[in-house]
Motif scaffolding. Structure first.
Motif, PDB file in Angstrom:
ATOM      1  N   LEU A 381      37.768  52.714  36.012  1.00 24.62           N
ATOM      2  CA  LEU A 381      38.917  52.620  36.897  1.00 24.62           C
ATOM      3  C   LEU A 381      39.221  54.004  37.471  1.00 24.62           C
ATOM      4  CD1 LEU A 381      41.065  50.663  37.992  1.00 24.62           C
ATOM      5  CD2 LEU A 381      42.527  51.341  36.072  1.00 24.62           C
ATOM      6  N   GLY A 396      40.760  51.463  41.961  1.00 26.90           N
ATOM      7  CA  GLY A 396      39.871  50.319  41.831  1.00 26.90           C
ATOM      8  C   GLY A 396      38.652  50.562  40.978  1.00 26.90           C
ATOM      9  N   ASP A 397      37.921  49.489  40.822  1.00 22.37           N
ATOM     10  CA  ASP A 397      36.619  49.485  40.164  1.00 22.37           C
ATOM     11  C   ASP A 397      35.831  48.332  40.761  1.00 22.37           C
ATOM     12  OD1 ASP A 397      37.752  47.205  39.022  1.00 22.37           O
ATOM     13  OD2 ASP A 397      38.112  48.142  37.082  1.00 22.37           O
ATOM     14  N   SER A 399      35.721  45.341  40.095  1.00 19.62           N
ATOM     15  CA  SER A 399      36.397  44.043  40.160  1.00 19.62           C
ATOM     16  C   SER A 399      37.385  43.937  41.310  1.00 19.62           C
ATOM     17  CB  SER A 399      37.126  43.759  38.838  1.00 19.62           C
ATOM     18  OG  SER A 399      38.187  44.693  38.634  1.00 19.62           O
ATOM     19  N   ARG A 400      38.033  45.072  41.682  1.00 19.63           N
ATOM     20  CA  ARG A 400      39.108  44.983  42.661  1.00 19.63           C
ATOM     21  C   ARG A 400      39.549  46.368  43.098  1.00 19.63           C
ATOM     22  NH1 ARG A 400      45.137  42.803  41.168  1.00 19.63           N
ATOM     23  NH2 ARG A 400      45.936  42.438  43.255  1.00 19.63           N
ATOM     24  N   LEU A 402      42.754  48.413  45.220  1.00 15.23           N
ATOM     25  CA  LEU A 402      44.084  48.354  45.808  1.00 15.23           C
ATOM     26  C   LEU A 402      44.329  49.631  46.609  1.00 15.23           C
ATOM     27  CD1 LEU A 402      44.378  47.425  42.502  1.00 15.23           C
ATOM     28  CD2 LEU A 402      46.462  46.475  43.481  1.00 15.23           C
ATOM     29  N   GLU A 552      50.250  47.030  39.542  1.00 13.61           N
ATOM     30  CA  GLU A 552      49.570  45.866  40.106  1.00 13.61           C
ATOM     31  C   GLU A 552      48.324  45.513  39.303  1.00 13.61           C
ATOM     32  OE1 GLU A 552      49.137  42.762  42.962  1.00 13.61           O
ATOM     33  OE2 GLU A 552      50.798  44.161  42.609  1.00 13.61           O
ATOM     34  N   ARG A 553      47.669  46.550  38.778  1.00 11.59           N
ATOM     35  CA  ARG A 553      46.485  46.319  37.943  1.00 11.59           C
ATOM     36  C   ARG A 553      46.847  46.064  36.485  1.00 11.59           C
ATOM     37  NH1 ARG A 553      41.033  47.266  39.461  1.00 11.59           N
ATOM     38  NH2 ARG A 553      40.701  46.674  37.297  1.00 11.59           N
ATOM     39  N   THR A 622      43.197  45.004  48.435  1.00  9.57           N
ATOM     40  CA  THR A 622      44.564  44.501  48.293  1.00  9.57           C
ATOM     41  C   THR A 622      45.539  45.592  48.718  1.00  9.57           C
ATOM     42  OG1 THR A 622      43.927  43.098  46.422  1.00  9.57           O
ATOM     43  CG2 THR A 622      46.268  43.574  46.688  1.00  9.57           C
TER      44      THR A 622
END
Length: 681
Positions: A381, A396-397, A399-400, A402, A552-553, A622
């Motif tokens: 991350l 992020g990483d 997976s997702r 932001l 958010e994470r 996101t």
């Protein structure tokens, strides 16, 4: 409050009240504004040229009318007749203050030239530019097979290079026939094909084999600075890098001030669009001269910028970005002709590509950072922070990812700081304070020698010690915290509380003196209580934005932090952590990416496939809007403490032990009977 007119100088942000009739040059000198003059105010040298701005400036709390300066006089007219003054310019030694006014000091009028610290970083880029050179042999015209020269050029490109659907604009078509005949039916064409797989465009033609270069510009259009990299479109080599101050600063130092200016002054958006396009044309001419190339050989420019700069560059009113729901006129990437944007200092048929924006407050510059740093491909991350007047933050990483932006303001640039200045020779950029003696040592831009080392006076004799820039003020505040000169609320202690005479009274608060040259007519450079508050506001906004993404994470820590932008290369992880600019992380996991936005622009310039890649990536990010997130204010308030009011910072134990002191606003002992107890972090 003084009844005298208020004069505000940009880009320094310095201001003061002056009696009616005060020459602008005199006001600048009294405030310590960097305005040149060598003729003694006789209107001969023209070094003191300034640009007054008129209209309503809500940020500065003033309205400047057309009669805020004295009328154009005979001295200015004489100089204009002989040498010429740029439109809107005045001579600071001749124009006098008549009312409230905002005055911009252009770069060429500054004694200490701005250092644009957005140099190109080393990066391996797979070369596949949108514009390439092709040598072709074209069939001669035949009366029995009547086809035009362009059609036979298109056929040659298809047969020899397998390139279909070729078109040419009228200016190119007018050059085609002479080039074909001069080259004996052999020509070289500069062909542009975008990433959207549309038709190919002939941008220019040369008779025979053209062995000159073709070039492109990667431009990071920031709120404060404009940085450009001139790249060889064949090899990818950065031929030159250059930059200048964004002239829009005179309309407002931060983005919302510029939006406000447009709201209050009809036509203000046109003023700012014209100003920035003129600056880009000048920057293009300058960088071409520096690299010793023909500006007509520049065939492409890629822009990255925040949303407000994006709209003002394109000539779009940015007012909608100043109010919810922060709607962009367009968030997609744009491909344009340079002439559509009045960018005439390059090839007439040059193409412009602007990266997509992520959201109303997260722009193409953040997209460029994502392209450069690729947080979506990280196994751990990662928090990427591009620090500037408006900070872009990515978390992020694999997976997702932001993203958000955070309005840090101009304090990190050295503006709105009592002794602050932009990065220029003579500005303090590094600083350390001995925790025992409370004595400072520092380095200035232009010298690698510390102030307590032999040879410092000689090394700085030319530049002098003129002020403190953004990196210097950040290190100063962090060092003051480490040395116990500032408590965790940001309050500066008195001389009695801190055991140093460098803590001096300033009204009801105190200031810490870094350098005092007043005995020799020089400046007093100090950190005031107001400076501390300005840095607290900036760093709190930055930290709160990062914390929202972490919320958010659903995490309280990150694996690593990447500092991007000019500060990424000039702020030490230690001081960023002590100040609480970034979340706690192992120091060896806090790294610098340099000018990541500029690197992303270079990637998009040199590799056309990356444009489709970043457009896809932006659609998957996101977006978190800090302006409407209810927890932003809570995070902001907690982050105002140094380093933080509630979040733990265990990594600080590996840096130093911070004294847990508390200072009251009066003299005498600190709260708690003057005792100090140590705590970790």
């Amino acid at each position: 409050m003084s009844g005298d007119p208020l004069v505000v100088f940009t880009p320094s942000g310095k201001r003061g009240h002056f009696p009616v009739g005060t020459p602008v040059l005199t006001a600048a000198r009294q405030l310590g504004v960097d305005l040149d003059s060598v003729c003694g105010g006789r209107g001969i040298c023209s070094k003191c040229q300034v640009t007054p701005s008129f209209g309503e400036f809500s940020k500065h709390g003033l309205t400047a009318t057309e009669d805020a300066l004295s009328e154009w006089n005979t001295v200015e007219q004489r100089y204009d007749d002989k040498r010429g003054l740029k439109e809107g310019r005045r001579l600071g030694c001749q124009a006098t203050v008549q009312g409230d006014i905002v005055i911009d000091v252009p770069e060429e009028s500054q004694v200490h030239k701005q250092v644009i610290r957005k140099a190109a970083s080393n990066r391996v880029i797979t070369m596949d530019p949108a514009t390439k050179l092709y040598f072709i042999e074209v069939a001669e015209p035949d009366m029995h097979t009547p086809t035009g020269d362009l059609e036979r050029v298109a056929r040659a490109l298809q047969e020899q290079w397998e390139i279909k659907d070729v078109r040419a604009a009228l200016p190119v078509l007018s050059k085609l026939q002479p080039a074909l005949r001069k080259g004996k039916w052999q020509i070289t064409v500069a062909l542009h094909k975008g990433h959207d797989k549309s038709h190919s465009r002939i941008l220019d033609v040369w008779p025979g084999l053209y062995e000159g270069g073709i070039y492109g510009l990667a431009i990071d259009l920031g709120s404060t600075t404009i940085a450009a990299h001139l790249c060889d479109l064949v090899t990818g080599e950065v031929m030159a890098s250059s930059g200048l101050m964004n002239p829009q600063i005179r309309f407002g130092e931060d983005l919302m001030s510029r939006v406000s200016y447009v709201m209050m002054n009809p036509g203000g958006d046109i003023e700012m669009t014209t100003a920035v396009r003129m600056a880009i044309n000048g920057l293009t001419e300058g960088i071409a001269t520096e690299a010793d190339i023909d500006p007509n050989a520049i065939f492409e420019t890629v822009f990255v910028c925040n949303p407000v700069m994006h709209h003002l560059l394109l000539g779009i009113d940015p007012v909608e970005l100043g109010q919810a729901p922060f709607a962009l006129a367009t968030s997609g990437s744009m491909s344009l002709d340079a002439r559509e944007m009045d960018l005439h200092a390059m090839n007439d048929n040059a193409r412009i590509y602007i990266l997509p924006c992520i959201a109303g407050h997260v722009g193409a510059d953040a997209a460029a950072v994502a392209l450069s740093e690729e947080p979506g491909k990280s196994k751990d991350l990662v928090l990427v922070v591009d620090v500037g007047t408006n900070a872009e933050i990515l978390l992020g990483d694999e997976s997702r990812v932001l993203a958000c932006s955070s309005p840090t303001g101009p304090a990190f640039e050295g503006a709105q700081i009592s002794s602050g200045q932009r990065a220029a020779p003579g500005a303090i950029e590094r600083l350390e304070i001995n925790p025992d003696t409370k004595e400072p040592r520092f380095r200035v831009i232009g010298s690698d020698i510390w102030s307590d080392e032999d040879g410092f006076d000689v090394a700085t004799a030319t530049t002098g010690i003129t002020g403190i820039c953004g990196s210097g003020i950040i290190e100063a505040v962090a060092e003051m915290r480490i040395a116990g000169l500032v408590d965790d609320s940001g309050l500066i202690g008195s001389a009695e509380q801190t055991s140093t005479a460098r803590s001096i009274p300033e009204g009801r608060t105190h200031a810490y003196v870094i350098h005092d040259a007043t005995a020799d007519g020089g400046p007093l450079i100090s950190v005031t209580q107001g400076d501390i508050r300005a840095i607290q506001l900036a760093k709190s906004a930055l930290y709160a934005g990062a914390r929202l993404l972490m919320d958010e994470r659903g995490v309280d820590t990150v694996d690593r932090v990447v500092l991007a932008g000019a500060f990424g290369a000039h702020i030490s992880p230690k001081h960023a952590m002590v100040l609480g600019m970034i979340p706690d992380a192992p120091l060896d996991k806090v790294t610098s990416a340099g000018n990541a936005a500029g690197t992303g622009a270079r990637i998009a310039l040199c590799n056309v496939t990356s444009r489709a890649e970043i457009e896809k990536t932006v659609g998957e990010i996101t977006k978190v809007e800090t302006a409407i997130e209810p927890k932003f204010q809570e995070h902001f308030v907690n982050a105002s403490a140094i380093p933080h009011k509630t979040d733990p910072f265990p990594e600080l134990a590996k840096i130093t032990i911070l004294p847990n002191v508390s200072f009251n606003t009066g003299g005498g002992d600190s709260a708690g009977g003057g005792r100090r107890r140590k705590r970790r972090g």
